[in-house]
Design a protein around this motif. Structure first.
Motif, short mmCIF file in Angstrom:
data_model
loop_
_atom_site.label_atom_id
_atom_site.label_comp_id
_atom_site.label_asym_id
_atom_site.label_seq_id
_atom_site.Cartn_x
_atom_site.Cartn_y
_atom_site.Cartn_z
N GLY A 594 18.00 -11.71 27.32
CA GLY A 594 18.83 -11.34 28.47
C GLY A 594 18.20 -11.79 29.77
N TRP A 595 19.04 -11.96 30.78
CA TRP A 595 18.61 -12.44 32.10
C TRP A 595 19.05 -11.41 33.14
N SER A 596 18.20 -11.08 34.08
CA SER A 596 18.52 -10.15 35.16
C SER A 596 18.75 -8.75 34.57
N TYR A 597 19.96 -8.19 34.70
CA TYR A 597 20.22 -6.89 34.04
C TYR A 597 20.01 -7.02 32.54
N GLY A 598 20.36 -8.19 32.00
CA GLY A 598 20.13 -8.43 30.58
C GLY A 598 18.65 -8.44 30.24
N GLY A 599 17.81 -8.94 31.18
CA GLY A 599 16.37 -8.90 30.97
C GLY A 599 15.84 -7.47 30.99
N TYR A 600 16.44 -6.66 31.84
CA TYR A 600 16.11 -5.23 31.88
C TYR A 600 16.41 -4.58 30.53
N LEU A 601 17.62 -4.85 29.99
CA LEU A 601 18.00 -4.24 28.72
C LEU A 601 17.22 -4.82 27.55
N SER A 602 16.92 -6.11 27.57
CA SER A 602 16.14 -6.68 26.47
C SER A 602 14.73 -6.08 26.47
N SER A 603 14.20 -5.76 27.67
CA SER A 603 12.88 -5.11 27.74
C SER A 603 12.94 -3.70 27.18
N LEU A 604 14.02 -2.97 27.45
CA LEU A 604 14.19 -1.63 26.87
C LEU A 604 14.40 -1.71 25.36
N ALA A 605 15.13 -2.73 24.91
CA ALA A 605 15.35 -2.88 23.47
C ALA A 605 14.02 -3.14 22.75
N MET A 606 13.12 -3.88 23.40
CA MET A 606 11.83 -4.19 22.77
C MET A 606 10.85 -3.03 22.82
N THR A 607 11.16 -2.02 23.61
CA THR A 607 10.26 -0.86 23.71
C THR A 607 10.91 0.37 23.08
N LEU A 608 11.98 0.86 23.68
CA LEU A 608 12.67 2.02 23.10
C LEU A 608 13.32 1.68 21.77
N GLY A 609 13.65 0.41 21.58
CA GLY A 609 14.27 -0.02 20.32
C GLY A 609 13.33 -0.87 19.49
N ALA A 610 12.05 -0.63 19.62
CA ALA A 610 11.05 -1.48 18.96
C ALA A 610 11.16 -1.49 17.44
N ASP A 611 11.73 -0.45 16.85
CA ASP A 611 11.88 -0.41 15.39
C ASP A 611 13.00 -1.33 14.90
N TYR A 612 13.80 -1.84 15.81
CA TYR A 612 14.97 -2.63 15.42
C TYR A 612 14.91 -4.08 15.92
N PHE A 613 14.16 -4.32 17.00
CA PHE A 613 14.10 -5.66 17.58
C PHE A 613 12.69 -6.22 17.45
N LYS A 614 12.58 -7.35 16.76
CA LYS A 614 11.27 -7.94 16.50
C LYS A 614 10.81 -8.85 17.63
N THR A 615 11.75 -9.53 18.26
CA THR A 615 11.43 -10.54 19.27
C THR A 615 12.37 -10.39 20.45
N GLY A 616 11.83 -10.49 21.67
CA GLY A 616 12.67 -10.34 22.85
C GLY A 616 12.25 -11.28 23.96
N ILE A 617 13.25 -11.73 24.73
CA ILE A 617 13.01 -12.57 25.91
C ILE A 617 13.67 -11.90 27.10
N ALA A 618 12.89 -11.67 28.14
CA ALA A 618 13.41 -11.08 29.38
C ALA A 618 13.19 -12.08 30.51
N VAL A 619 14.29 -12.59 31.07
CA VAL A 619 14.21 -13.52 32.19
C VAL A 619 14.60 -12.78 33.46
N ALA A 620 13.75 -12.83 34.46
CA ALA A 620 13.99 -12.22 35.78
C ALA A 620 14.49 -10.78 35.66
N PRO A 621 13.79 -9.93 34.91
CA PRO A 621 14.30 -8.57 34.69
C PRO A 621 13.95 -7.61 35.83
#
Length: 726
Positions: A594-621
Motif C-alpha cells: 500500500g501507498w500513503s493511507y495504504g502504506g499505513y494499513l499495510s504497516s498495521l497488517a504486518m504488525t496487528l495482523g502479523a499472523d496472517y501477512f508474511k510480507t509487506g510493503i509500505a510506501v510513504a505511510p
C-alpha cells in the motif's frame, strides 16, 4: 452506440486472444521505461461557447495547434491557433489554454512550474486570435490562476501571494492587495492544507457584472513551519513551508470584496480568532451577493452564507450538522432565477440532490434511494433537468443519468458496465463520456443529450491491440462475508497456474482511506500492468475494500470515525482469512502492498495482523496521525488533545514489537504531504523493538516518488522484494 459495440467486441476479442495463445509476460521495463502501455488521451479538450463545437490541442513535432472540431460529426473545422503563426519573438510551449468569453482571445500557459499537488505558476500569454499577436501578462513574471471577467475585459490572477488584474484593452496591471508575503499572508489563493484537503487553490471569484472580485485572505503567520531538507549541493537547502499538524494552529481567514471601478477593497467577513474553515467561495447570480461556506474546525457543522457586499448583511442560506463530519464538494450551483440553488448532501445517509431557495428552505429532495450521487455534471434550467453520475446501478460503477427538477422522469443515459466520467458542454446539448473498466483503458466519445453516441474521440484501439500480445489476465470481482456478517467486495487476478492445482502466494493491494475505493470497475492505470507482471510470476493479486470505503452510504463510510485503522485492519485480517481458505492459496504466503493511507494499513497488517501477512510493503505511510495535517486528520479523529487514544492505539509506531514478517519501508525525502518524519519515526520504533526490516529513501522525491528512472527503480525494488520474500 454501434461504434461502442464494435469497440467492446474488439476488447473481448483481445481478451479471448490472451487466453487462447501463448503471450509474452509484461516486464517492469515495459511499464516504466519503454512506455509500451502509454494510453491515448484527449489533449486540451474544451467545449466552445457554441457547444456544437469543441477544441483540442494537437502537437505535430514542434508545432502546436488548437483545432476546432464539429461535435456532431467529429470533422475538423479549422485551426484556431497555431504556434507557427506567432508574429512576435515569443517561442511558446502551449501547456494549457483558455478562451476569453467571446472566444476572440486565447490565454496560454507556458514554462509551468509546479508548486504542490494541485498548484502551479506559469508565464501566461494573451493571444489575439485575429492578429496572432502574443502579449505576456504581468511582464513575463510567473503568475497563477488567471481568470477572465465575465465580460472578457479584465483578467485577475495571483502573483507572489497578492491579487492583481490586468485590463485586456491596454495591458495595464492593477495591484489589488499589498500584504502578500511568503509563509505569512496569502491573498487570492490557498495555503497548503486547503489545497491538499479541500482541493481548492484559486481563492477568488468574479461577480456576474464583472465589477467586483471576492477573495480570501489567509493569515498563516502563527502556523508552524515544517522544515524539509533538499539534498542539492555541498550543503542541503532548507525548504520551509507552513504545515498545520493535527491539533496545531491553522491559518486565520477573511473574505473581502474588491470594487474595480472604485479601486477599493472592503472586508466582508473576518474569521480572526474564530478557528473555522471557509472551503468554498463563489458569487450567486446576484452581483451584489457573494456566497461562501463556513465550517467549524471539526467539520461537523456547515453553513452556506450569503453576504451582501454593499450592506455587509450576511444571511444563512443552508445549514447542516452531523454527528461525524460533512464532506465538501463542488456540487453547489446557483440558478439563474436568482432565487434557488442546487446542492448535494449526505444527510439522508446517502449523497443526494436537493433544491433550496435562497432563504434556506428546502423545496424538495430530487434524488433518493440507497445509492449515492457522485457528481453534478450539468443543470439545464431551460428544460428543468439535472445531469449527474451515481452508484445506483452498482457501488462498483458510475453511470450517467438525467432527472427533472421535480424528481421525475429519471433516465440512465450511459451504457456499458464500468465508470463514466462526464464533461458536459455549456448548453448541455452534448457531453464527453470518459469510459473505462477495470481491464479497459479510457475510451472517450461525444454523445448528444439523449445519450446517442455521435463521435469517438480517443479509443485506445492501438493500446488494446498491443495489450492482446501480452500475458494479461482479466480481474474477477467477488464478494464474501466475514465471521461477524459484514459483506465485502473485492477483485482478484488469478494466475494460470491455478489450474495446475498448485497452492499459490497472494499479494494484497490496499488503500482503504475514508471514502475511497480500490474495488471499482474502473481503469487503475500503470498498477494494472504491474499486477499482471506479478501474476505472470505466479502471484494471486487481490484487493478488498474495507469498511470506511465510499460508494455505499455513510453507515459504512463513517464507521471509522474517531478510530482510523481499527475497522480497516480487522477487515484486512478477515480478508486474509477468507483468501487463505481458498483451495488454491498458500495460506503461509500472503503479502500486502500500500501507498500513503495504504502504506499505513499495510504497516498495521504486518504488525496487528502479523499472523496472517508474511510480507509487506509500505510506501510513504502515515505512521502516527499526530504527524499529519489538521483538516484531514481532525475530520476523522477529532483533536488529538480530545481523542489521544484514537491517534495512538492504531498507530503502527505502537505495534512494531509485533512484526514477524518481511517489511519494506519506502519514502521520498521531499514528501511535503506525508512527511518523511513518519518513516524516520517508524525506523526508530522498529530498531527499538529489535526488528529487522528493509528501508529505502528516494532523495528529493515527493509523495508521488517519480521523475527520471525513479518509478522504474521503485517498482523493480518492490518486485524483487516480493519475489525474494513471498
Amino acid at each position: 452506440m454501434l461504434k461502442r459495440f464494435f469497440l467492446i467486441t474488439l476488447i473481448l476479442f483481445a481478451h479471448f486472444l490472451t487466453y487462447s495463445q501463448p503471450k509474452k509476460p509484461i516486464g517492469i521495463e515495459d511499464i516504466w521505461l519503454k512506455g509500451t502501455f502509454r494510453p491515448e488521451i484527449p489533449q486540451g479538450f474544451a467545449w466552445m461557447k457554441n457547444d456544437s463545437y469543441y477544441t483540442e490541442l494537437v502537437s505535430d513535432n514542434t508545432i502546436q495547434r488548437v483545432i476546432q472540431f464539429d461535435a456532431k460529426n467529429g470533422k475538423e473545422v479549422k485551426t484556431i491557433f497555431s504556434s507557427s503563426e506567432l508574429t512576435t519573438q515569443y517561442q511558446l510551449n502551449i501547456e494549457e489554454y483558455f478562451f476569453s468569453p467571446d472566444e476572440t482571445m486565447l490565454l496560454v500557459a507556458s514554462a509551468t512550474e509546479p508548486i504542490y499537488r494541485r498548484s502551479s505558476k506559469s508565464i501566461f500569454y494573451l493571444i489575439n486570435l485575429t492578429t496572432k499577436k502574443a502579449t505576456p501578462l504581468s511582464s513575463s513574471e510567473k503568475i497563477a490562476y488567471p481568470t477572465f471577467s465575465p465580460d472578457g475585459k479584465k483578467i485577475a490572477y495571483v502573483k507572489n501571494n497578492d491579487l492583481y488584474f490586468t485590463s485586456v484593452s491596454d495591458g495595464k496591471e492593477t495591484r489589488i492587495t499589498f500584504t502578500g508575503m511568503i509563509n505569512k499572508i496569502i491573498n487570492g489563493s490557498t495555503d497548503w492544507v486547503y489545497e491538499e484537503e479541500f482541493e481548492i487553490t484559486k481563492a477568488f471569484s468574479w461577480s456576474e457584472d464583472s465589477k467586483k472580485i471576492a477573495f480570501l485572505t489567509f493569515d498563516e503567520s502563527d502556523v508552524k513551519e515544517y522544515n524539509m531538507q533538499l539534498w542539492d549541493g555541498l550543503y542541503p537547502t532548507d525548504y520551509r513551508f507552513k504545515y498545520p499538524k493535527a491539533g496545531e494552529k491553522n491559518s486565520e481567514l477573511s473574505v473581502s470584496c474588491y470594487f474595480t471601478e472604485e479601486n477599493k477593497t472592503k472586508e466582508i467577513f473576518s474569521g480572526k480568532g474564530k478557528d473555522l474553515y471557509i472551503p468554498r467561495l463563489q458569487w450567486t447570480k446576484n452581483p451584489s451577493v457573494v456566497s461562501f461556506i463556513r465550517m467549524n474546525r471539526l467539520q461537523n457543522h456547515m453553513e452556506i452564507l450569503h453576504a451582501d457586499v454593499f450592506t455587509g448583511k450576511i444571511n444563512t442560506g443552508y445549514e447542516e450538522k452531523s454527528d461525524t463530519y460533512i464532506e465538501i464538494n463542488d456540487n453547489l450551483t446557483y440558478l439563474a432565477d436568482n432565487n434557488h440553488f442546487v446542492l448535494t448532501s449526505e444527510k439522508s445517509g446517502y449523497r443526494h440532490i436537493y433544491l433550496y431557495n435562497l432563504e434556506g428552505k428546502e423545496v424538495r429532495q430530487i434524488t433518493s434511494g440507497n445509492w449515492e450521487v457522485e457528481k453534478l455534471s450539468g443543470i439545464d434550467e431551460a428544460t428543468q433537468k439535472i445531469y449527474y453520475t451515481s452508484t445506483e446501478a452498482s457501488p462498483l460503477e458510475r453511470q450517467f443519468y438525467v432527472i427533472g427538477f421535480d424528481g421525475k422522469n429519471k433516465k440512465q443515459l450511459s451504457s456499458g458496465k464500468g465508470t463514466h466520467d462526464i464533461e458536459m458542454s455549456s448548453n448541455k446539448n452534448f457531453y464527453l463520456d470518459i469510459f473505462s473498466t477495470i481491464s479497459t483503458p479510457h475510451i472517450t466519445s461525444i454523445f448528444n443529450k439523449s445519450g446517442k453516441e455521435v463521435r469517438p474521440v480517443t479509443q485506445n484501439k492501438e493500446l488494446i491491440q498491443k495489450m492482446s500480445s501480452f500475458s494479461i489476465i482479466e480481474p474477477e470481482f467477488f464478494q464474501f462475508k466475514s465471521a461477524n456478517g459484514d459483506s465485502f467486495d473485492g477483485w482478484m487476478i488469478k494466475p494460470k497456474e491455478i489450474s495446475t492445482g498448485k497452492k499459490l502466494p497472494v499479494m494484497f493491494y490496499v488503500y482503504g482511506g475514508p471514502g475511497f475505493q480500490t474495488v471499482k470497475n474502473e481503469w487503475m492505470g500503470p498498477n494494472y500492468y504491474w499486477f499482471q507482471a506479478l501474476a505472470a510470476k505466479g502471484y494471486i493479486i487481490v484487493s478488498v475494500d474495507p469498511r470506511g470505503c465510499g460508494g455505499r452510504g455513510t453507515a459504512i463510510k463513517k464507521i471509522t470515525q474517531k478510530s482510523l485503522g481499527k475497522y480497516e485492519t480487522e477487515d484486512l485480517i478477515a480478508s486474509a482469512k477468507y483468501i487463505s481458505g481458498l483451495n488454491y492459496v498458500d495460506a503461509n504466503r500472503i503479502g500486502i502492498f500500500g501507498w500513503s493511507y495504504g502504506g499505513y494499513l499495510s504497516s498495521l497488517a504486518m504488525t496487528l495482523g502479523a499472523d496472517y501477512f508474511k510480507t509487506g510493503i509500505a510506501v510513504a505511510p502515515v505512521t502516527n496521525w499526530r504527524f499529519y495535517d489538521t483538516i484531514y486528520t481532525e475530520r476523522y479523529l477529532g483533536l488529538p488533545q480530545e481523542n489521544p487514544e484514537g491517534y495512538d492505539k492504531y498507530s503502527p509506531l505502537s505495534h512494531t514489537a509485533k512484526l514477524k514478517g518481511n517489511y519494506l519501508l519506502v519514502h521520498g525525502t521531499a514528501d511535503d504531504n506525508v512527511h518523511v518524519q513518519n518513516s524516520m519515526m517508524m525506523t526508530d520504533a522498529l530498531v527499538n523493538s529489535n526488528k529487522q526490516f528493509e528501508l529505502f529513501y528516494y532523495t528529493n522525491k515527493n509523495h508521488g516518488i517519480y521523475g527520471g528512472y525513479t518509478r522504474f527503480h521503485l517498482y523493480k525494488k518492490m518486485s524483487d522484494f516480493i519475489e525474494k520474500n513471498l
